[in-house]
Structures are given as structure tokens and as C-alpha cells.
Design a protein around this motif. Sequence first.
Motif, PDB file in Angstrom:
ATOM      1  N   CYS A   1       0.775  -1.062   0.307  1.00 27.00           N
ATOM      2  CA  CYS A   1      -0.022  -0.099   0.198  1.00 27.00           C
ATOM      3  C   CYS A   1       0.474   1.454   0.353  1.00 27.00           C
ATOM      4  O   CYS A   1       1.546   1.255   0.696  1.00 27.00           O
ATOM      5  CB  CYS A   1      -0.568   0.012   1.469  1.00 27.00           C
ATOM      6  SG  CYS A   1      -1.517   2.071   1.407  1.00 27.00           S
TER       7      CYS A   1
ATOM      8  N   CYS B   1       0.402   3.446   3.538  1.00 26.70           N
ATOM      9  CA  CYS B   1       0.740   2.598   4.722  1.00 26.70           C
ATOM     10  C   CYS B   1       1.483   1.869   4.846  1.00 26.70           C
ATOM     11  O   CYS B   1       2.398   2.044   6.390  1.00 26.70           O
ATOM     12  CB  CYS B   1      -0.814   2.737   5.257  1.00 26.70           C
ATOM     13  SG  CYS B   1      -1.105   1.299   5.080  1.00 26.70           S
TER      14      CYS B   1
ATOM     15  N   THR C   1       1.769  -1.527   4.622  1.00 32.28           N
ATOM     16  CA  THR C   1       1.606  -2.658   4.784  1.00 32.28           C
ATOM     17  C   THR C   1       1.263  -2.978   3.568  1.00 32.28           C
ATOM     18  O   THR C   1       1.329  -3.138   2.161  1.00 32.28           O
ATOM     19  CB  THR C   1       0.184  -2.359   5.077  1.00 32.28           C
ATOM     20  OG1 THR C   1      -0.044  -3.865   5.776  1.00 32.28           O
ATOM     21  CG2 THR C   1      -1.098  -2.497   4.062  1.00 32.28           C
TER      22      THR C   1
ATOM     23  N   CYS D   1      -4.390  -0.058   0.821  1.00 32.31           N
ATOM     24  CA  CYS D   1      -4.973  -0.899   1.239  1.00 32.31           C
ATOM     25  C   CYS D   1      -6.605  -0.022   1.538  1.00 32.31           C
ATOM     26  O   CYS D   1      -6.721   0.722   1.534  1.00 32.31           O
ATOM     27  CB  CYS D   1      -4.721  -1.428   2.622  1.00 32.31           C
ATOM     28  SG  CYS D   1      -4.240  -0.378   3.644  1.00 32.31           S
TER      29      CYS D   1
ATOM     30  N   CYS E   1      -7.182   2.475   4.196  1.00 30.74           N
ATOM     31  CA  CYS E   1      -6.147   3.306   3.715  1.00 30.74           C
ATOM     32  C   CYS E   1      -7.775   4.149   3.473  1.00 30.74           C
ATOM     33  O   CYS E   1      -7.451   5.110   2.992  1.00 30.74           O
ATOM     34  CB  CYS E   1      -5.520   3.430   2.870  1.00 30.74           C
ATOM     35  SG  CYS E   1      -3.598   3.149   4.350  1.00 30.74           S
TER      36      CYS E   1
HETATM   37 ZN   LIG Z   1      -3.156   1.413   3.474  1.00 31.77          ZN
END
Ligand SMILES: [Zn+2]
Length: 661
Positions: A100, A103, A105, A159, A162
Motif C-alpha cells: 500500500c 501506509c 502494509t 489497502c 487507507c
Molecule cells: Zn494502507
Amino acid sequence: MKIDLTGNPFVDTGLAVIAARAHLEDVRDLTLDTIRTVHGDGIQLTSWNSSLKNFTMIFTSNSLLTNPAIKDKAKRAKSYRAVLGGLLSKIGIEELSKRCEACGTYRSVDFVTLCRTALAGIEIKDQPRFIGRDWFPLSGSLGSDAQALPAASRPVNLCAKCLFAIHYLPLGLILLDGRLAVFQSTSIEFWYELVRDIVIEVEVRITAGIYDTFGAKEGSKALVKRLLSLFRRLQAEQRSNLQPGTALQVWRFTNSGASPECAIEEIPNPALVFLQKAVQHGLDQEIETLIGNEGKKERTLFRCITERKDYFRLYPKGKWTGASPKLFALYQAHVCERSGRALTLAHTLAKERAKELRPKDLERLRREEAFKERSVRNQFQSLIAELSQKRKFSLNDYLVLFPLREDVPGIQVHGDGWRLVRYYLHHVDDSNIEITCSASSEGCSPKLVLLRFYSIRILQHYVQERGKERFQSEVLNRIRRGEIGALWLRRQFTSLAETYPGFSYGMWEQLCRNERGGLILHELLFQMRILWSGLLTQAHPSGITLQNCERSSGLPTAVETYLRELFARYTEQRGLKRFHRDVLVRLRRKEIGLGWFEHQIRNTGWKPSQLALFSADEWENFLRDENGRPLAEERLFQMHLLFANLYRGATVDHKEQEESS
Ligand SMILES: [Zn+2]
């Protein structure tokens, strides 16, 4: 499932909005279940977002919720809600193994498939839907970025968390000078409280049917007011402890039109401390009044505290006598980093001066432009000198109020201290200038070392030769009358150079030349005067040594070499003593001067095997600078100083030889 903050200020603000709507005390307690409870069927958020004015500023008017291409508004809302629902159901179980980009992830949502599934039952044009600025602000626009950056010509990977959380952003931001603003801070607690305040107010406004954004008409005032009200609330809740070092970043952005952009500004810690302390001291109302009167074109309080500059509205102007001394002192201490000592000194000067003035003259001094006049500054400099003779004011005091400038050559000071003096001329009888912080730093700057070195040397030598009383009458009294200037200081240099190191032309320039090469002596002599006034009352002022001495003679190399040879030959043939008596003493007495040097340089008498160094024309050139301005006096000074230094060097060698033999 626990939902962590991401570090992306847009997403985090969305998460904070959800936490605030769930009435969480700590944003870090947010879970997926809480998000589901807050979101419910999504009807409320969809309805709010379709009305909030800032929604299209964040997500452009191309958003599925507002896209005019879909005529049926209900269908837009339904589709938007369906995609959000789809995103919520994917949090933590995204199918793409791609990072992502918000963020970090290691999962991303398959947005095309998600949209197709979510929109299956709705009669809407079936087309592949990608993540663009209409779903996530500033996520790159294929239209423009791709042309500059081919590598960016693909939609971002994000993701579900988010992508979902960011749709709560419209409830948690304000307008700041025409741009949308979100916040980030080193203190999560402080930041969350700030977002919470915004969310609560937005909810209240929505209930009243108001959908425009905070601060739309107020510029940066809104933010200052907001921070004040936050500190007020925290104080009322007895939670006013701002974590040490807390600073606030403001991300101002726009996502609309052809040029999305984002700029980050910091409200530094001292500015926050200032606002917090203002609330603690009950000065917040005064600040609100000050900023309430700000005009469109002037530097706002927000700008000034962000850049840690002085704020013009604190100062008297016309009938306005300026901010209260308490607020003034607080601002100077925290935002401008001025010491309590500087304020006390400015107050003392104002008080001492005002004591001696008739009301009419005091009024004149209080004028806004008063301190632009040399005569006014001179009045105060005389006062400082008087006080220093009574040992009530020292050079250190003076430099606390007027710090030495290390960014320019020569002895020059920051003149801001005059503003403080003028402020206190309007508040002579106020005693509210005590502040608790920042002791004055009496660090020894390289320039202060220079200043002390030369002042002490000159004083010691003078007193040794002629005594203290004569120094008082011949130096201090004459400086007071303005009778001492470049000529006098040059003479000190040429005579002291015979005995002490450090009196070179290079050092003279370091002391007395400004960045344009001009001679600046007023400030230097004034500071020497204060220092001497103090030193004269001491039995034995301790001298200091100079570490790095600039030895340059300022002369063209050829001339310097020539004079060195001349000196060597002279002393070889006639001895050092005669050089001193015949040349140095006579130069000092002005019995010989430029004519003597010309004779040496343009005649070959002492060196018949060689040609003279200069022709008549070359000599004339030597006496002018590159712009044709006369340089004769300076050249004589340089040559005299070189001889004096050569003489001292030879005397030292001579002594060493005598001692070793
Ligand atoms: Zn994210």
C-alpha cells in the motif's frame, strides 16, 4: 482487529475522525469493530459527504458521489455507498500482494474487481474503475504526471483501510488561507484532541444545516483561534501538559483543478508553548482581539509565530499603545527567544530616559518612526554610556539587547532592541515584564573576543603611558563629544603594532569594514566606550590573547616585498634603533609621510642595480582603488602598519638572539 495509525496524515485524520465519532479517548484504541459500528450502513456518511462543501475539494467533482455525468443523484449515492461498503469488508483481507503506497502494509485491494462486484446490482455504466484523485487525494493524475513521469502512469496501490478511512476526511479538516489543511504532530494525544475538536464542531454545524468548511473566510486566524480554544479545553480538563518538544505540522493541500499540490508547514514547539501559556495567563482573549483586527495584507500572527518573527501588532502605533506588557513579554520570550534580561534592560532604558523628559518630548520619542532617527538613537547611546560609567550597564547588557551580528563583517549589531525600547517608552510604569524562561546566554562570540582584545590592549597601553585620568579626559570625554574616529584608531594601531602582535591591517579590516568594504566605526567605538567605562574602574583588567590573527598587509605583493627588502637593508645598515627613531617615530609625528614612501618606491637610490618599482603613473594608480576613488590615506596607513609590524618582529628576534647568546 486493532487499527493502527499509518503515518500518512490524510489517512490518519480519517481514522481520528472515526475514533472521535466513536467517542474514544485514545485514537490508539480504534478497532475494526468500532469502525463498523461508526459506519453502519454508510447512509449517514454518504449523505453528509454529498453536502459538505469540501468534499469535491478533496475528491474532485469526478467522484462517484458527485459526478455530474450521472444524472440521478440517488444512484450516485447508492454506488458510492456500495464501494465504501466493499472497502470496509476488505480491510485486512486484501487480495493483491502489493505494498500500500499510503501506509506501507504488504497488501493492496483489487479495486477494479471490488468496484465491479459492489456496483453489480446498480444500473450504472459498467467500466473499469481505477484509484485516482477521485478516490484518494493527490494520488497522481494520469493526465499530467504521466507526461513527466512515465513510471507513474499507473494507478496507485492502496489497502482497503487507507482507501476507506480517507472518506471520513471531510469531517476533520479546516481551510487555511484558501487551502485545505490536515495536521500531524509529534504528539499523538495533542493531534487527536485537535481533530476531535474539529469533528465535534462539524457535527454541530451539520445539525444546523451548515455545510461549508471552517476558516473559509478567516484565513489563518481560524487556526490560531482553534489552537487557543483547544488549549482552553485541555486546561479546563486539567490536561494542559503539552509533551516537551511537541510541534504541529500543517499539510495544506488542494486536489482540485489541473494543479493539485501540497505544502507542509510547521508550527514550531515554542509557538505552541506561547499559545498554551497565553491561555494559562488568561491572555487568549487579547490575542483574539489582536488577530481580529489584522488587515488582509499584513503579516498575520500565524505567519509570525510559524517563522518565529516579531509580530507587528504587539507594538504601539498611533493611539494604540501596543499589547499588554504581559503578552508582549510572553511573545518575546517564547516566539522571538529574547531573554528576560533583554526586556528588563529595554524597560530600564525607557524608564531612565523618560524620567528626564518633558511630556511633549516623551511623546516625540514614542512615535513609530522615532528610532529611525540617528539623533534619537544617539540620545539612548549617551544614556547607556552614562549608565555604564556608573556601572549600571555593561557591554554584556548592551549585547543582550543588541546582539552582535555574526553574519556580516565588522562590528555590527541587530537593531531590533530599539523596538523593545520604544515599546517600553509607552509602558514606563508597568512592572509586568517578568517572565520565567530563557536566561540570557552570555556566550563569547568570536567578535566579542576581538572587541575585548583590542579595547583592553588600547586601554592598558594608554593608562601605562599616561594614567587613568588622561584616558578619561583624552579618550572617553572626547568620544562623548564625537571627536574620536578613524584617525585616532589608526594611530592606536600603528603605535601598538610596534610592541604587540595582532595589530595588522587584516585585523583592522575584520574590525572596521562592512560587507561593502565601507569603514564602520560608530558601533565599534561605542562598544569600546562602554567597555572602557566599565574597565576603567577595575584595578587590573585581565587581558586576553588572540588565537588566530589575520596578518595580511593589504598591500599589493610587489609593494610589500619591496618594503620588506627596504626594511631589511635599512636595519642591516643602520640598526633597529635608528629605524625606529628615523622612520617609525617620524611617521607617527607626521614629519614624514606618503612623500617619503614615494621617494623610496620610485627611486633606485638604495638599490642601483635594479629599476624603480613604480613609474609616476603606476604610483598614481597605487593611490586609487579599482573604482578610481582616492586611497592615499589608506595606503599610508597600510605601509606604516607593515613597518611597525616588521619592527616588532625584528625586535622579538633580536631579543631572542641576545637571550640565547
Ligand atoms: Zn494502507
